[in-house]
Scaffold this motif. Structure first.
Motif, PDB file in Angstrom:
ATOM      1  N   UNK A 220       0.835  -1.205   0.000  1.00  0.00           N
ATOM      2  CA  UNK A 220       0.000   0.000   0.000  1.00  0.00           C
ATOM      3  C   UNK A 220       0.870   1.255   0.000  1.00  0.00           C
ATOM      4  N   UNK A 221       0.491   2.210  -0.799  1.00  0.00           N
ATOM      5  CA  UNK A 221       1.268   3.442  -0.871  1.00  0.00           C
ATOM      6  C   UNK A 221       1.125   4.245   0.416  1.00  0.00           C
ATOM      7  N   UNK A 222       2.219   4.836   0.910  1.00  0.00           N
ATOM      8  CA  UNK A 222       2.123   5.677   2.101  1.00  0.00           C
ATOM      9  C   UNK A 222       1.590   7.076   1.819  1.00  0.00           C
ATOM     10  N   UNK A 223       1.265   7.380   0.563  1.00  0.00           N
ATOM     11  CA  UNK A 223       0.832   8.716   0.195  1.00  0.00           C
ATOM     12  C   UNK A 223      -0.470   9.089   0.901  1.00  0.00           C
ATOM     13  N   UNK A 224      -0.575  10.343   1.299  1.00  0.00           N
ATOM     14  CA  UNK A 224      -1.817  10.893   1.827  1.00  0.00           C
ATOM     15  C   UNK A 224      -2.163  12.133   1.016  1.00  0.00           C
ATOM     16  N   UNK A 225      -3.402  12.572   1.145  1.00  0.00           N
ATOM     17  CA  UNK A 225      -3.850  13.751   0.405  1.00  0.00           C
ATOM     18  C   UNK A 225      -2.932  14.930   0.716  1.00  0.00           C
ATOM     19  N   UNK A 226      -2.449  15.572  -0.328  1.00  0.00           N
ATOM     20  CA  UNK A 226      -1.557  16.707  -0.177  1.00  0.00           C
ATOM     21  C   UNK A 226      -0.103  16.390  -0.445  1.00  0.00           C
ATOM     22  N   UNK A 227       0.255  15.093  -0.448  1.00  0.00           N
ATOM     23  CA  UNK A 227       1.636  14.728  -0.747  1.00  0.00           C
ATOM     24  C   UNK A 227       1.969  15.007  -2.203  1.00  0.00           C
ATOM     25  N   UNK A 228       3.251  15.305  -2.460  1.00  0.00           N
ATOM     26  CA  UNK A 228       3.683  15.542  -3.831  1.00  0.00           C
ATOM     27  C   UNK A 228       5.202  15.491  -3.941  1.00  0.00           C
ATOM     28  N   UNK A 229       5.689  15.049  -5.099  1.00  0.00           N
ATOM     29  CA  UNK A 229       7.056  15.361  -5.495  1.00  0.00           C
ATOM     30  C   UNK A 229       7.030  16.564  -6.436  1.00  0.00           C
ATOM     31  N   UNK A 230       8.087  17.366  -6.412  1.00  0.00           N
ATOM     32  CA  UNK A 230       8.207  18.513  -7.314  1.00  0.00           C
ATOM     33  C   UNK A 230       9.420  18.294  -8.203  1.00  0.00           C
ATOM     34  N   UNK A 231       9.251  18.504  -9.497  1.00  0.00           N
ATOM     35  CA  UNK A 231      10.360  18.376 -10.439  1.00  0.00           C
ATOM     36  C   UNK A 231      10.634  19.710 -11.109  1.00  0.00           C
ATOM     37  N   UNK A 232      11.902  19.938 -11.396  1.00  0.00           N
ATOM     38  CA  UNK A 232      12.349  21.172 -12.035  1.00  0.00           C
ATOM     39  C   UNK A 232      12.870  20.842 -13.419  1.00  0.00           C
ATOM     40  N   UNK A 233      12.330  21.512 -14.440  1.00  0.00           N
ATOM     41  CA  UNK A 233      12.749  21.287 -15.810  1.00  0.00           C
ATOM     42  C   UNK A 233      14.058  21.996 -16.089  1.00  0.00           C
ATOM     43  N   UNK A 234      14.980  21.272 -16.691  1.00  0.00           N
ATOM     44  CA  UNK A 234      16.327  21.807 -16.882  1.00  0.00           C
ATOM     45  C   UNK A 234      16.444  22.778 -18.055  1.00  0.00           C
ATOM     46  N   UNK A 235      17.378  23.707 -17.915  1.00  0.00           N
ATOM     47  CA  UNK A 235      18.033  24.338 -19.051  1.00  0.00           C
ATOM     48  C   UNK A 235      19.220  23.425 -19.326  1.00  0.00           C
ATOM     49  N   UNK A 236      19.117  22.633 -20.362  1.00  0.00           N
ATOM     50  CA  UNK A 236      19.978  21.462 -20.446  1.00  0.00           C
ATOM     51  C   UNK A 236      21.255  21.732 -21.219  1.00  0.00           C
ATOM     52  N   UNK A 237      21.760  20.700 -21.893  1.00  0.00           N
ATOM     53  CA  UNK A 237      23.092  20.746 -22.494  1.00  0.00           C
ATOM     54  C   UNK A 237      23.314  22.036 -23.279  1.00  0.00           C
ATOM     55  N   UNK A 238      24.500  22.607 -23.109  1.00  0.00           N
ATOM     56  CA  UNK A 238      24.917  23.831 -23.801  1.00  0.00           C
ATOM     57  C   UNK A 238      24.013  25.010 -23.466  1.00  0.00           C
ATOM     58  N   UNK A 239      23.295  24.917 -22.315  1.00  0.00           N
ATOM     59  CA  UNK A 239      22.421  26.007 -21.858  1.00  0.00           C
ATOM     60  C   UNK A 239      21.310  26.322 -22.858  1.00  0.00           C
ATOM     61  N   UNK A 240      20.931  25.341 -23.656  1.00  0.00           N
ATOM     62  CA  UNK A 240      19.842  25.534 -24.614  1.00  0.00           C
ATOM     63  C   UNK A 240      18.521  25.163 -23.958  1.00  0.00           C
ATOM     64  N   UNK A 241      17.533  26.053 -23.916  1.00  0.00           N
ATOM     65  CA  UNK A 241      16.263  25.719 -23.287  1.00  0.00           C
ATOM     66  C   UNK A 241      15.542  24.612 -24.053  1.00  0.00           C
ATOM     67  N   UNK A 242      15.097  23.612 -23.322  1.00  0.00           N
ATOM     68  CA  UNK A 242      14.296  22.540 -23.909  1.00  0.00           C
ATOM     69  C   UNK A 242      13.016  22.419 -23.098  1.00  0.00           C
ATOM     70  N   UNK A 243      11.899  22.269 -23.784  1.00  0.00           N
ATOM     71  CA  UNK A 243      10.620  22.126 -23.121  1.00  0.00           C
ATOM     72  C   UNK A 243      10.227  20.644 -23.078  1.00  0.00           C
ATOM     73  N   UNK A 244       9.385  20.303 -22.116  1.00  0.00           N
ATOM     74  CA  UNK A 244       8.974  18.916 -21.948  1.00  0.00           C
ATOM     75  C   UNK A 244       7.486  18.774 -22.138  1.00  0.00           C
ATOM     76  N   UNK A 245       7.072  17.550 -22.504  1.00  0.00           N
ATOM     77  CA  UNK A 245       5.679  17.145 -22.434  1.00  0.00           C
ATOM     78  C   UNK A 245       5.608  15.958 -21.484  1.00  0.00           C
ATOM     79  N   UNK A 246       4.718  16.020 -20.492  1.00  0.00           N
ATOM     80  CA  UNK A 246       4.549  14.941 -19.523  1.00  0.00           C
ATOM     81  C   UNK A 246       3.153  14.356 -19.672  1.00  0.00           C
ATOM     82  N   UNK A 247       3.067  13.059 -19.470  1.00  0.00           N
ATOM     83  CA  UNK A 247       1.756  12.389 -19.442  1.00  0.00           C
ATOM     84  C   UNK A 247       1.672  11.569 -18.191  1.00  0.00           C
ATOM     85  N   UNK A 248       0.532  11.637 -17.531  1.00  0.00           N
ATOM     86  CA  UNK A 248       0.340  10.955 -16.256  1.00  0.00           C
ATOM     87  C   UNK A 248      -1.034  10.322 -16.263  1.00  0.00           C
ATOM     88  N   UNK A 249      -1.120   9.130 -15.654  1.00  0.00           N
ATOM     89  CA  UNK A 249      -2.438   8.494 -15.526  1.00  0.00           C
ATOM     90  C   UNK A 249      -2.751   8.298 -14.069  1.00  0.00           C
TER      91      UNK A 249
END
Length: 249
Positions: A220-249
């Motif tokens: 059983x997951x220990x998660x409770x209402x309000x829990x979250x991880x936070x992710x930060x999108x990188x300015x990646x290789x060579x300092x070139x901005x790259x955007x992401x698309x995320x999909x979650x179910x």
């Protein structure tokens, strides 16, 4: 002197080799400390921890994912995104792509090799070859479960995703609300194909391997209402901005 020299038969050599393996200390394959430093430096990532709670982050978009369904969202480079439990203990499977080139996508097995079977603060989500660069970094995690006495952890990159093909093999039943099916339906809506769906980050999943048979298990997951991880999108290789698309179910 070589530890296996002096044996005259293949049986002796085989036995010695097995004994060498069993008596040797494990060696970590990837030295995480040798990875390229995070863009922006550690002070940036430290400042991002707690940014949402302090009100230092401005909410730009929010969406709710219905049960047995999936949604996608675009994350500009340098932005944060949260996956929040809003209604009782839940788990979710997440895919991540480069928004401008979906051939570059999250590489779960390499991320596992680089960091651990389960991810938390400071770990990066690495993209597939030939790019091999961080798509995002986890900067905050309200669960911080660690590993329990069974070896289970949270936010795993070992379990792939449930799918209708395996379900058909094991049960003979057809089920199209599996994680893979949900992700695929959303991917098709976004102009991608089933083949673009890939191994996932199992957000909130509490999993591990049994100590006796080394089989994948879940708790059983220990998660409770309000829990979250936070992710930060990188300015990646060579300092070139790259955007992401995320999909979650």
């Amino acid at each position: 002197e070589h530890p296996l020299r002096g044996y005259n038969t293949i049986e002796q050599t085989t036995a010695a080799r097995r004994a060498l393996s069993r008596s040797s200390e494990p060696v970590v394959c990837y030295a995480v400390e040798n990875l390229p430093p995070k863009n922006g430096g550690e002070p940036l990532y430290q400042s991002l921890r707690g940014a949402v709670a302090r009100g230092d982050a401005v909410l730009r978009e929010s969406l709710t994912i219905p049960a047995c369904d999936a949604r996608s969202w675009r994350v500009p480079a340098g932005w944060l995104w949260r996956v929040v439990c809003t209604d009782g203990p839940q788990v979710a499977d997440m895919n991540v792509w480069n928004a401008d080139d979906p051939a570059e996508r999250f590489y779960a097995s390499k991320t596992r090799q680089m960091h651990a079977t389960h991810l938390s603060v400071g770990d990066r989500l690495w993209s597939c070859m030939p790019w091999m660069r961080p798509l995002a970094t986890i900067v905050e995690d309200t669960i911080r479960y660690g590993f329990d006495e069974d070896g289970a952890g949270v936010h795993d990159v070992i379990g792939s995703r449930c799918d209708p093909y395996t379900n058909q093999l094991l049960s003979g039943e057809t089920k199209n609300t599996c994680c893979h099916s949900n992700l695929t339906r959303q991917a098709l809506l976004d102009g991608l194909a089933e083949a673009d769906v890939h191994d996932v980050l199992n957000v909130f999943m509490c999993t591990g391997f049994t100590k006796d048979t080394h089989q994948y298990f879940t708790k059983p997951s220990p998660v409770v209402v309000g829990d979250y991880p936070v992710s930060y999108t990188h300015l990646r290789a060579h300092e070139t901005p790259e955007h992401l698309v995320c999909r979650l179910l």
